[in-house]
Motif scaffolding. Structure first.
Motif, short mmCIF file in Angstrom:
data_model
loop_
_atom_site.label_atom_id
_atom_site.label_comp_id
_atom_site.label_asym_id
_atom_site.label_seq_id
_atom_site.Cartn_x
_atom_site.Cartn_y
_atom_site.Cartn_z
N UNK A 72 51.51 104.94 82.98
CA UNK A 72 52.26 105.14 84.17
C UNK A 72 52.65 105.18 84.88
N UNK A 73 53.52 105.81 86.70
CA UNK A 73 54.35 105.25 87.69
C UNK A 73 54.69 105.59 88.54
N UNK A 74 54.23 104.41 88.71
CA UNK A 74 53.80 104.44 90.83
C UNK A 74 55.36 104.98 91.41
N UNK A 75 56.04 104.96 90.85
CA UNK A 75 57.40 105.53 91.56
C UNK A 75 57.67 107.49 91.00
N UNK A 76 58.16 108.07 91.52
CA UNK A 76 59.04 109.39 90.86
C UNK A 76 59.99 109.56 91.31
N UNK A 138 59.47 100.99 86.78
CA UNK A 138 58.24 100.52 88.14
C UNK A 138 58.74 99.32 88.97
N UNK A 139 60.28 99.04 88.47
CA UNK A 139 60.63 97.45 89.33
C UNK A 139 62.11 98.00 90.34
N UNK A 147 55.64 96.86 96.47
CA UNK A 147 54.60 96.12 95.47
C UNK A 147 53.93 96.74 94.90
N UNK A 148 54.22 97.97 94.79
CA UNK A 148 52.59 98.88 93.77
C UNK A 148 52.90 98.25 92.27
N UNK A 149 54.24 97.66 91.61
CA UNK A 149 53.87 97.49 90.14
C UNK A 149 53.07 96.00 90.15
N UNK A 161 43.82 93.72 80.60
CA UNK A 161 43.67 95.09 79.51
C UNK A 161 44.88 95.34 79.00
N UNK A 162 45.51 95.73 78.26
CA UNK A 162 46.90 95.20 78.00
C UNK A 162 48.52 96.48 78.47
N UNK A 163 49.40 95.98 79.08
CA UNK A 163 49.99 96.90 79.37
C UNK A 163 50.94 95.99 78.85
N UNK A 164 52.28 97.22 78.48
CA UNK A 164 53.64 97.23 78.32
C UNK A 164 54.64 97.42 79.93
N UNK A 165 55.28 96.29 79.92
CA UNK A 165 56.98 97.09 80.60
C UNK A 165 57.65 97.15 80.73
N UNK A 166 58.62 98.72 81.32
CA UNK A 166 59.64 98.92 80.77
C UNK A 166 60.81 99.48 81.87
#
Length: 357
Positions: A72-76, A138-139, A147-149, A161-166
């Motif tokens: 998922x991408x809060x920003x494009x 996302x950062x 502050x959406x992330x 729920x499991x989540x990964x960050x890149x």
């Protein structure tokens, strides 16, 4: 920007044509000269934030090359401005271009936390790691404002729920409190991108990213808190950072990373034009050599779209890159491994008290 002028603080140095649009926008020399004489800006270099209203936020990833099932991408768009970024082409779907538009026109999905909650609360949803972000960072700087992330991480924790960050931004340390809570339940894995140990190269390749020292410090702080970190040494660009594989792997290991991954650069779509133009302006003495070495990794082309080979590359140079990575893993990451995330808690927290009826 006047013709031939290098645009500081940006990766792309031009606006490319959008393949989906009928008309082409072109900045003519006579217009640029008029602006110069009048003391006016031909165009603004300021970043613009544009709110959009998507109907969904979680995307299924079909590619076998990226190592994730959902993202998922809060920003494009992404203000980091990494000149090699494969995600640039996605901006064309929104009516913008993959060049400067990608860095200066950031699309903001303010409803991301609510859309995420709706998705993972659905009765048919089975917990699988969702990665923030599979496309744009996302950062990136926009996160300081919106502050959406952080809000999405709260949703992941609420529903276990499991989540990964890149990311390649040390801003994620702002959310260390939530990351630590997620980690208590085995719900978080972090991927930090480190492309070079040279600040000069970093500023050229990734002009608005966090410094290398800050990224390494982020790995160290996360590791001290037992939060699993994978270092993304990607992309490897022959003739630019390919000689740094051992030093990058060692630095990541020394700061506590549990694993690392690499990809060989590929310049898909409009990125070939953007990267080639940037390379001629920043490294003219070795531009042709670098481009030829990239082509050597992709059968004579700057891009390879085939699943299974597009991020690995082929040929002698690609083989050397992967052999060095293999040696680095044996030398610096022996007996280390990145854990699987916990998918067993979500069902209980998703249903809440409803499971009693």
């Amino acid at each position: 920007m006047e013709s031939g002028e290098f645009l500081k603080g940006r990766g792309a140095q031009q606006n490319t044509s959008n393949r989906f649009l009928r008309h082409v926008f072109e900045m003519r020399e006579d217009f640029l000269e008029f602006c110069r004489l009048e003391g006016e800006e031909a165009e603004s270099n300021r970043t613009e934030y544009i709110t959009i209203f998507p109907k969904s936020i979680v995307n299924k990833v079909d590619s076998p090359d990226v190592g994730m099932g959902y993202s998922m991408n809060p920003y494009q768009g992404c203000e980091h401005g990494c000149v090699y970024c494969y995600a640039r082409n996605s901006h064309e779907y929104w009516g913008y271009n993959a060049g400067l538009d990608f860095e200066r026109r950031i699309l903001v999905k303010k409803s991301a936390p609510e859309l995420l909650a709706t998705k993972i609360k659905h009765k048919k949803w089975k917990a699988q790691t969702i990665v923030l972000s599979g496309n744009t960072d996302c950062y990136q700087p926009a996160e300081q404002k919106f502050q959406l992330t952080r809000e999405c991480l709260k949703v992941f924790f609420k529903y276990r729920h499991p989540v990964g960050l890149i990311t390649k931004n040390s801003l994620l340390l702002r959310d260390l409190d939530i990351l630590k809570e997620l980690n208590k339940y085995g719900l978080i894995g972090v991927n930090i991108s480190i492309t070079t140990l040279s600040e000069t190269t970093r500023r050229q390749l990734e002009p608005r990213t966090a410094s290398i020292d800050k990224r390494l410090r982020a790995i160290e702080i996360l590791s001290e808190n037992n939060i699993p970190v994978n270092a993304m040494l990607a992309p490897i660009i022959p003739g630019i950072n390919s000689h740094e594989i051992f030093s990058l792997a060692k630095a990541a290991a020394d700061h506590g990373a549990l694993s690392f991954g690499i990809t060989v650069v590929r310049l898909n779509g409009a990125i070939g034009q953007i990267f080639s133009d940037w390379l001629q302006k920043t490294m003219p003495d070795r531009a042709e050599k670098v481009l030829h070495q990239i082509q050597d990794c992709h059968g004579g082309s700057l891009n390879d779209s085939r699943f299974g080979t597009r991020t690995r590359g082929e040929g002698k140079i690609a083989q050397q890159i992967h052999e060095m990575a293999q040696i680095a893993r044996k030398r610096y990451f022996k007996d280390r491994s990145f854990p699987d995330l916990n998918t067993g808690l979500h069902q209980e927290y998703k249903d809440g008290q409803m499971k009693l009826f």
